[in-house]
Design an enzyme around this catalytic site. Structure first.
Site, short mmCIF file in Angstrom:
data_model
loop_
_atom_site.label_atom_id
_atom_site.label_comp_id
_atom_site.label_asym_id
_atom_site.label_seq_id
_atom_site.Cartn_x
_atom_site.Cartn_y
_atom_site.Cartn_z
N THR A 43 32.52 35.18 -3.21
CA THR A 43 33.09 34.07 -2.45
C THR A 43 32.34 32.77 -2.67
O THR A 43 32.95 31.69 -2.72
CB THR A 43 33.07 34.42 -0.95
N ASP A 86 34.92 39.46 -8.21
CA ASP A 86 34.75 39.84 -6.80
C ASP A 86 33.81 41.05 -6.87
O ASP A 86 34.03 41.96 -7.67
CB ASP A 86 36.11 40.24 -6.22
N THR A 191 21.77 45.92 4.32
CA THR A 191 23.12 46.46 4.39
C THR A 191 24.06 45.37 4.92
O THR A 191 23.64 44.57 5.75
CB THR A 191 23.09 47.74 5.26
N1 ASP Z 1 34.95 40.03 -1.72
C1 ASP Z 1 33.86 39.10 -1.87
C2 ASP Z 1 32.88 39.70 -2.85
O1 ASP Z 1 32.13 40.57 -2.49
C3 ASP Z 1 33.24 38.83 -0.56
C4 ASP Z 1 32.10 37.84 -0.59
O2 ASP Z 1 31.60 37.41 -1.59
O3 ASP Z 1 31.67 37.49 0.51
O4 ASP Z 1 32.86 39.32 -3.99
#
Ligand code: ASP
Length: 367
Positions: A43, A86, A191
């Site tokens: 993200t 992702d 975690t």
């Molecule tokens: N789905 C995203 C990822 O793990 C969530 C994030 O980055 O916060 O790449």
């Protein structure tokens, strides 16, 4: 010998050593510390285009997204993985890609920041902690819950603090860590606990290594010791492993289908409380049979905090008797990454793998 009463007061040596330290820091300051950012996706790496939609940004635009970095005291370079993902698409072969970049650039930088999606960050940080033996520089993972391109993004703060920690001259952190929402955690103790809040990570069984407030306060006594041997990087993983989570009502079909997975080499069983499981005959003999077939069975608790204590209750005595290994207070993320790494490293020595699984290799288990 200086006669008593003529010795300088206690604060004089302090001032003297302080002055030397300041001079040294000023001298060292002539050469800026350098940090390498390894960008993997997640993200954090998204910006809004003119239509308001989010898309991954090229890291060379990082100064547009975080202009504060232009005035920082350290040098920053960056490398982007061939495909930005992702982190739910993360794989052990990508762990190797990240590790190889850091290994290749190791001598040129004082620290490393890995930008990574939050979903599997604790797995990747755990894996890298086991891959890098004798690490003597920080590798700091960070990411964000809101993309850098959004006004309220937590990414700016996270990336600036992670860079500051990776480049600091105040302390040396010889560890793979996660920085998130003002805390620096040991990577293999972390975690993800929240899919919504900015404080998305927790380290239940080990205190945070640093806290960012007005200053970043480091808790040096919690760091791993500095290594005395040269760096080694392990790059082999055996993915023929499984996680079997117990629940009241789990039956032989599920347990046996996992334990009879073709080529299975190891299984992490997520047990209850301090490492307890059903004492039913079918369950114990299914595990016993698996162990006799050479499958390693590692006992990790479903509890977020606390530890497996084999034989504390009768409900773990049979498992102990048949050779299930207690994994102490390790996280599930660290347990599976450690198992894959050890099986990859010692494919022909299960006894050795079992022994290492019960010990702390990188501070992942309280001993
Ligand atoms: N789905 C995203 C990822 O793990 C969530 C994030 O980055 O916060 O790449």
């Amino acid at each position: 010998m200086i006669p008593e009463g003529t010795q300088p007061p206690g604060w004089v040596p302090f001032l003297f050593s302080h002055a030397i330290k300041q001079l040294l820091l000023r001298y060292l300051g002539m050469k800026r510390n350098k940090v390498l950012i390894v960008y993997t996706g997640g993200t954090i790496g998204m910006v809004q285009d003119e239509n308001g939609s989010l898309h991954p940004f090229a890291l060379d635009r990082i100064y547009d997204a975080v202009p504060q970095l232009k005035s920082c005291q350290y040098g920053i370079d960056s490398i982007t993985l061939p495909s930005i993902i992702d982190s739910s698409c993360m794989t052990p072969s990508m762990w190797v890609n990240i590790a190889e970049i850091i290994e290749r650039e190791y001598d040129r930088y004082d620290g490393f920041v890995v930008l990574h999606g939050t979903d599997t960050m604790a797995y990747t940080a755990s894996a890298l902690s086991f891959m890098f033996k004798n690490l003597d520089k920080p590798i700091v993972f960070t990411g964000s819950q809101l993309p850098l391109g959004m006004l309220r993004s937590d990414g700016r703060e996270n990336i600036i603090c992670a860079l500051e920690i990776a480049s600091t001259r105040l302390v040396t952190i010889p560890e793979v860590c996660i920085f998130f929402e003002s805390h620096l955690y040991r990577g293999n103790r972390s975690t993800k606990i929240n899919a919504e809040n900015f404080d998305a990570f927790e380290s239940y069984n080990y205190p945070s290594l640093a806290k960012a407030g007005i200053n970043i306060s480091f808790k040096e006594h919690l760091f791993l010791p500095m290594p005395t041997e040269p760096l080694q990087v392990r790059k082999k993983f055996d993915t023929r492993v499984a996680i079997l989570k117990l629940f009241p009502g789990i039956g032989p079909e599920i347990v046996n289908s996992v334990l009879h997975t073709p080529e299975l080499q190891g299984v992490v069983i997520e047990t209850y409380g301090s490492g307890n499981a059903p004492t039913d005959e079918w369950f114990i003999s299914a595990l016993d049979d698996a162990i006799r077939r050479g499958i390693i069975v590692l006992n990790v608790t479903q509890c977020k905090a606390g530890s497996v204590k084999m034989r504390q209750y009768a409900a773990s005595c049979d498992m102990d008797r048949i050779g299930v290994i207690g994994a102490g207070d390790i996280t599930i993320e660290a347990a599976i990454a450690k198992m894959m790494c050890l099986l990859g490293e010692y494919p022909d020595d299960k006894a050795h793998v079992k022994m290492r699984l019960s010990q702390s290799l990188r501070g992942e288990i309280t001993e």
